[in-house]
Design an enzyme around this catalytic site. Structure first.
Site, PDB file in Angstrom:
ATOM      1  N   HIS A  61      -2.733  40.232   8.902  1.00 46.42           N
ATOM      2  CA  HIS A  61      -3.331  39.113   8.162  1.00 46.42           C
ATOM      3  C   HIS A  61      -4.400  39.689   7.241  1.00 46.42           C
ATOM      4  O   HIS A  61      -5.245  40.465   7.687  1.00 46.42           O
ATOM      5  CB  HIS A  61      -3.938  38.098   9.141  1.00 46.42           C
ATOM      6  N   ARG A 104       7.001  37.386   8.519  1.00 45.00           N
ATOM      7  CA  ARG A 104       6.991  35.969   8.915  1.00 45.00           C
ATOM      8  C   ARG A 104       6.311  35.108   7.866  1.00 45.00           C
ATOM      9  O   ARG A 104       5.253  35.456   7.349  1.00 45.00           O
ATOM     10  CB  ARG A 104       6.237  35.831  10.236  1.00 45.00           C
ATOM     11  N   GLU A 161       0.503  26.764   2.256  1.00 45.70           N
ATOM     12  CA  GLU A 161       0.112  28.129   2.613  1.00 45.70           C
ATOM     13  C   GLU A 161       0.942  29.105   1.804  1.00 45.70           C
ATOM     14  O   GLU A 161       1.950  28.726   1.187  1.00 45.70           O
ATOM     15  CB  GLU A 161       0.281  28.364   4.123  1.00 45.70           C
ATOM     16  N   ARG A 205       2.078  37.662   2.348  1.00 49.10           N
ATOM     17  CA  ARG A 205       0.970  38.190   3.144  1.00 49.10           C
ATOM     18  C   ARG A 205       0.867  39.708   3.081  1.00 49.10           C
ATOM     19  O   ARG A 205      -0.225  40.265   3.072  1.00 49.10           O
ATOM     20  CB  ARG A 205       1.164  37.722   4.586  1.00 49.10           C
TER      21      ARG A 205
HETATM   22  C1  SIN Z   1      -3.504  31.268   8.959  1.00 50.53           C
HETATM   23  O1  SIN Z   1      -3.965  30.167   9.220  1.00 50.53           O
HETATM   24  O2  SIN Z   1      -3.819  31.922   7.986  1.00 50.53           O
HETATM   25  C2  SIN Z   1      -2.530  31.869   9.896  1.00 50.53           C
HETATM   26  C3  SIN Z   1      -1.319  31.071   9.954  1.00 50.53           C
HETATM   27  C4  SIN Z   1      -0.217  31.910  10.484  1.00 50.53           C
HETATM   28  O3  SIN Z   1      -0.399  33.089  10.690  1.00 50.53           O
HETATM   29  O4  SIN Z   1       0.874  31.368  10.674  1.00 50.53           O
END
Ligand code: SIN
Length: 506
Positions: free
Chosen positions: A231, A370, A115, A276
């Site tokens: 997000h 985060r 990620e 993010r």
């Molecule tokens: C996501 O799956 O994009 C969110 C994961 C997260 O916010 O920790």
């Protein structure tokens, strides 16, 4: 008001943090109170990503800690991050032993994926994008089988009960329209975040920062409330809350484009996996300029979409949009509150008798931003630590103060508040917008004095106005630079000291 005495921790919240704490608080009798049946209306169950932990041969807790610190933009606490990342493997193994069906690789190890802003693939997933619900389901089964745990699934936290020294002695819970005062040696707030304060959010709408507001009213220290994470890929199909398109889609190569098909963040293959906040601002800007923002998974995921990302696929199809054929319209949505009730690694707050864990707590592991999938790890790892500490807590003595129950906010006032938060306390902030939002909050405060969502929103917006720099999830268009010195926001008010007249006999 009825009063009951409970000889063990009172845990408010039935998400991953609260239930992990409850399981570890035994053999002390433990009462868990949630406003909705377990698995409903809590963010943990909605998590698509997974649990970040150094699980592969190429990874180490120290690398995970370095990535976490770098995302946190100067405000993470190194000791807390070390504890979190060192706990990673054993926490995932604990969850697996409770029955969480993590995806496995060919050798039976944990399958891990990449990620944004992680230097290694280290997110343990379940069923592609179903981690939260599957993990929480395993914990719910263990909680239901645990003889030391009782669960009230229709109890809403309305106030904290304190004695004249400020020690927290219990909480007022509303059940079936009646108030009951529960006295307990330890109260654990695991009440989740504040995403519901925003009109555009990926979290359950009921999460209004009320735990933080009550802790503040009681005199607990609040840390860095201005840091909210947005997000970048909340699915924009007119649904409230907005369904999430997990970051793992970009990990698989899905790209962010505008209505003309141009990449939002440039051509580099990993351009969309930046931190993010950077990606959220690019999406915000494209939308503000009228170019639109879309997540295009046609080439990278295509026909595999239903198998690999069943939850996202279902949300898209429900909105009449087939992501195998059509780019997904996206917008930034409030997703996670990094700030909150200042708490140590075992959940202790600045107030005796009060613990906080999970998203409502600020333990120093997230700093200003985060790292993806660190929150489920924090909820379980620090939840366990908190449960053990709260389970060992002895009760206070002396008479308690009559608790005051705050009024609810009228639905139209809450709607106005949520719009003001998204428009003025969102991805891009400035003094004019923050001042406008605070003026609205002042008006709402006059209509419903002490309403908890307004108090929570004021903590966030007020601290955002005071922070005249940009850092992590907090971006000020009028102060775009980051100060050389990273400093925390610490807020606290004098603890309530009771006049003798409002002391209630214990
Ligand atoms: C996501 O799956 O994009 C969110 C994961 C997260 O916010 O920790």
């Amino acid at each position: 008001m009825n009063r009951i005495r409970h000889d063990g921790p009172l845990i408010i919240g039935g998400g991953l943090a609260g239930l992990s704490a409850a399981l570890e608080a035994g053999p002390r009798p433990t009462l868990v109170v949630t406003p909705a049946p377990l698995l409903q209306a809590c963010s943990s169950a909605w998590a698509q990503g997974g649990v970040a932990a150094a699980l592969s041969a190429e990874d180490q807790p120290a690398l995970h800690a370095a990535d976490t610190a770098s995302a946190g933009a100067g405000l993470v606490d190194p000791e807390a991050v070390r504890a979190l990342t060192d706990d990673g493997r054993q926490t995932v193994e604990w969850l697996a032993a409770l029955g969480a069906p993590f995806d496995r690789d060919a050798d039976g190890g944990f399958a891990v994926s990449l990620e944004a802003a992680h230097s290694k693939a280290r997110v343990a997933r379940v069923g592609g994008d179903g981690a939260g619900r599957a993990i929480l389901s395993a914990l719910v089964a263990s909680v239901r089988a645990a003889p030391h745990i009782e669960v009230w699934e229709n109890g809403r936290l309305r106030a904290l009960v304190q004695d004249a020294t400020g020690r927290v002695r219990g909480a007022v819970i509303e059940r079936d329209g009646r108030l009951v005062e529960v006295l307990a040696p330890a109260v654990v707030l695991a009440t989740g975040g504040a995403g519901g304060l925003y009109a555009r959010t990926t979290t359950p709408a009921a999460l209004l920062g009320e735990g933080m507001a009550l802790a503040w009213l009681a005199g607990a220290e609040i840390l860095d409330p201005e840091f909210v994470q947005f997000h970048p890929t909340a699915i924009d199909v007119g649904v409230d809350p907005m369904p999430l398109a997990t970051e793992a889609l970009r990990g698989e190569g899905a790209r962010l484009i505008d209505a003309h098909g141009d990449f939002l963040l440039g051509d580099a293959p990993d351009a969309d996996l930046k931190a993010r906040d950077i990606v959220a601002r690019a999406v915000h800007q494209a939308r503000a300029e009228g170019r639109g923002a879309y997540l295009d998974a046609r080439a990278a995921v295509g026909a595999h979409f239903p198998d690999e990302f069943p939850a996202v696929f279902a949300a898209c199809m429900h909105a009449g949009l087939d992501p195998r054929e059509t780019p997904i319209p996206v917008a930034p949505g409030a997703h996670y509150h990094m700030g909150g009730i200042a708490a140590g690694l075992d959940g202790r707050t600045s107030l005796p008798g009060l613990f906080a864990v999970g998203e409502c707590a600020a333990t120093g592991v997230h700093g200003a931003n985060r790292l993806a999938s660190n929150s489920l790890l924090e909820a379980a790892a620090f939840g366990r630590r908190t449960g053990r500490a709260a389970g060992a807590e002895a009760g206070g003595e002396g008479r308690v103060v009559q608790a005051v129950v705050a009024p609810d906010l009228a639905p139209e006032a809450l709607t106005a508040l949520r719009v003001a938060m998204s428009d003025n306390v969102g991805v891009v902030r400035d003094a004019a917008g923050l001042t406008r939002a605070l003026a609205l909050m002042e008006r709402l405060e006059q209509e419903a004095r002490g309403a908890l969502p307004v108090i929570a929103a004021r903590l966030i917006a007020g601290a955002a106005l005071e922070r005249r720099e940009s850092r992590g999830g907090h971006y000020r268009s009028d102060y775009p630079d980051t100060d050389a010195d990273a400093r925390h926001t610490r807020l606290s008010r004098a603890p309530v000291v009771a006049p003798a007249a409002v002391l209630a006999a214990e």
